[in-house]
Design a protein around this motif. Sequence first.
Motif, PDB file in Angstrom:
ATOM      1  N   LEU A   1      34.718  33.596  44.087  1.00 54.06           N
ATOM      2  CA  LEU A   1      35.907  34.208  44.682  1.00 54.06           C
ATOM      3  C   LEU A   1      37.150  33.370  44.419  1.00 54.06           C
ATOM      4  O   LEU A   1      38.256  33.906  44.310  1.00 54.06           O
ATOM      5  CB  LEU A   1      35.696  34.406  46.182  1.00 54.06           C
ATOM      6  CG  LEU A   1      34.622  35.443  46.554  1.00 54.06           C
ATOM      7  CD1 LEU A   1      34.412  35.482  48.060  1.00 54.06           C
ATOM      8  CD2 LEU A   1      35.020  36.824  46.047  1.00 54.06           C
TER       9      LEU A   1
ATOM     10  N   VAL B   1      35.918  43.340  41.691  1.00 49.32           N
ATOM     11  CA  VAL B   1      34.704  42.650  41.258  1.00 49.32           C
ATOM     12  C   VAL B   1      33.549  43.651  41.275  1.00 49.32           C
ATOM     13  O   VAL B   1      33.250  44.252  42.307  1.00 49.32           O
ATOM     14  CB  VAL B   1      34.388  41.452  42.169  1.00 49.32           C
ATOM     15  CG1 VAL B   1      33.099  40.774  41.721  1.00 49.32           C
ATOM     16  CG2 VAL B   1      35.547  40.462  42.160  1.00 49.32           C
TER      17      VAL B   1
ATOM     18  N   LYS C   1      38.253  34.487  40.938  1.00 45.51           N
ATOM     19  CA  LYS C   1      38.145  35.929  40.741  1.00 45.51           C
ATOM     20  C   LYS C   1      38.965  36.402  39.541  1.00 45.51           C
ATOM     21  O   LYS C   1      38.506  37.211  38.731  1.00 45.51           O
ATOM     22  CB  LYS C   1      38.613  36.649  42.001  1.00 45.51           C
ATOM     23  CG  LYS C   1      38.619  38.162  41.890  1.00 45.51           C
ATOM     24  CD  LYS C   1      39.097  38.800  43.183  1.00 45.51           C
ATOM     25  CE  LYS C   1      39.233  40.320  43.020  1.00 45.51           C
ATOM     26  NZ  LYS C   1      39.737  40.954  44.271  1.00 45.51           N
TER      27      LYS C   1
ATOM     28  N   LEU D   1      37.254  36.016  36.116  1.00 44.10           N
ATOM     29  CA  LEU D   1      35.996  36.696  35.818  1.00 44.10           C
ATOM     30  C   LEU D   1      36.101  37.443  34.492  1.00 44.10           C
ATOM     31  O   LEU D   1      37.159  37.964  34.150  1.00 44.10           O
ATOM     32  CB  LEU D   1      35.635  37.676  36.939  1.00 44.10           C
ATOM     33  CG  LEU D   1      35.055  37.079  38.219  1.00 44.10           C
ATOM     34  CD1 LEU D   1      34.971  38.157  39.308  1.00 44.10           C
ATOM     35  CD2 LEU D   1      33.677  36.483  37.963  1.00 44.10           C
TER      36      LEU D   1
ATOM     37  N   LEU E   1      35.247  41.740  36.178  1.00 44.10           N
ATOM     38  CA  LEU E   1      36.476  42.263  36.772  1.00 44.10           C
ATOM     39  C   LEU E   1      36.849  43.541  36.035  1.00 44.10           C
ATOM     40  O   LEU E   1      37.024  43.533  34.821  1.00 44.10           O
ATOM     41  CB  LEU E   1      37.599  41.226  36.647  1.00 44.10           C
ATOM     42  CG  LEU E   1      38.741  41.304  37.669  1.00 44.10           C
ATOM     43  CD1 LEU E   1      38.223  41.034  39.074  1.00 44.10           C
ATOM     44  CD2 LEU E   1      39.838  40.294  37.323  1.00 44.10           C
TER      45      LEU E   1
END
Length: 555
Positions: free
Chosen positions: A311, A188, A314, A317, A182
């Motif tokens: 996802l 992403v 997310k 990350l 991230l």
Amino acid sequence: MILNTCHEITTNVVTCRKFGGKIRAWKEIAKAVSNLPDHTYKHKLPSNWRRLKSKYNQYKKEGYESLIHGNFLNTSAQKLNGDACKWALARWSNQVNKCANLAQLHAEYNKEADKQGWKHIKEEKTFYNFIYDEEVMPLWYGHRYGELAAKEKFGYQFKTKMPAFRDSLWFSDGTKLNYFYLNEDGEVKTVQVYEVMDAYSEVFLGYHISKTEDYQAQYSAYKMAIQTAGYRPYQIKYDNQGGHGKLKSGDFLSKIARIQTATQPYNGKSKTIESAFSRFQQQYLKRDWFFTGQNITAKKQESKANMEFILANKANLPSLEDIKKVYEARRKEWNSAPHHKTGKPRIDMYLESQNPDTKAVEIWDMVNMFWVTRKKPITVNASGLSFKEQKAEYHYMVYTEDGMPDLNWLKKSIGKKFVVKFDPEDMSEIRLFEDTNLGLRFVTAATTKLEVSRGMQGQEEFEASHIKKVTDQVKKVRRSARDEMEDILFEHGMTAEQQGLNKPNLKGIERSKKGRKKKAQGEIGQYTKAISNQDWDDEVDLNQEVEVNLSEKIV
């Protein structure tokens, strides 16, 4: 084989008597031949003894040719021949108006057959047998699936063996680092990694992580590999993409290894590092939940990322710095793991091996190897030297030992072109060379140009002192240059005074002999000021007297 056995039986008197004589023997032979197992003896000899004997007599008279069927090489029974074959092959190979399947080819062929007077084909299997014939497939395979796919299927493949000791051959290649991260904007992203691997042990020696595969990434990976190995490799192989052209033009690759070769383009099997990195992905990188999966050609579901889970997490990350640390740890695990052929840890294989033809790297070798030559020379101007590298602008100046700009060198070098060598990982210093007929000649080193604040409020304590020292030095150089030329003019009777005129003062340095008397006309500062204040549509006499309050002048 069977007919030769018949000959042995019928021509041997003793054996023939055991079978009951010649006539009786042929009956027994025919019975035995018909009872032979088909999977062992694939023949079509007659079971009737008279016909078998006749076939035998023909064989004895004509030899092996009598066993060949009469229709062998006779194409009269072929359903596809001549122009019909060529049309079917061309239609199947059409890359623009593609033929979706054999059913479409069958239907279109019969329509074309009506126009051309060819035989109609009843079964689709006829086209399958023709198209997928071993001798026909190489003709259309490249047009339908791509020439590289045809090369992979039908091209000759060498059988090769790996080096017998370390540092004999290094492979290098860049690829996607298979981790999601991230970025600062909450997006992403993925990055690239460039790896250098020893072919003998499969030890990853050096790497560099960056957004793109460029010459700086390759440079840094090779530098780390040399530092890790402590030896130069005998040969390096690279993919000839990215920034390798820049490394070659700067003699970087030739300094590292005795032999430098590019891997055969579009030939994945020649890149041993790709096979090793694929196993590295499957066995180690795949363990982390933010694994991106392998490349898009991977077919196994196990080789793909779980995008639903990624996802859903997310926000969790890792950052770019985090994945760099994870990747470094995974590389250590790979190097410490057993080699797939020897069973020994890769790092032990590497460290225990010795290469008699490679040279240990000394400190001065590192300096010589890892300074890159810039392709284009740089021209010196009054500001020093400037150039762009990787979209970043750099400014340099030659300084004396006491940290002052070398103004004498600058005065003599303005307008000259210099070849520049630099370390991409440390841009604080560059080396300047002159390109002579005998090669590059070292001139001097330049360092990053000191930047000072223009306004006094933002100046640090040392800046004011530095500015004054440089200003005094500039004045000194100006005086020196003027005086040197005046001496030459005086020697030849050509000074302004020797010709009845006045020599102008150095503005900002020298004052008029008459002192601080008010002067308007003739002052160059007033003249240039008048020009700067003039509008283009004004009609101004620049020779008119300009009132100046000397008390307001800034000296």
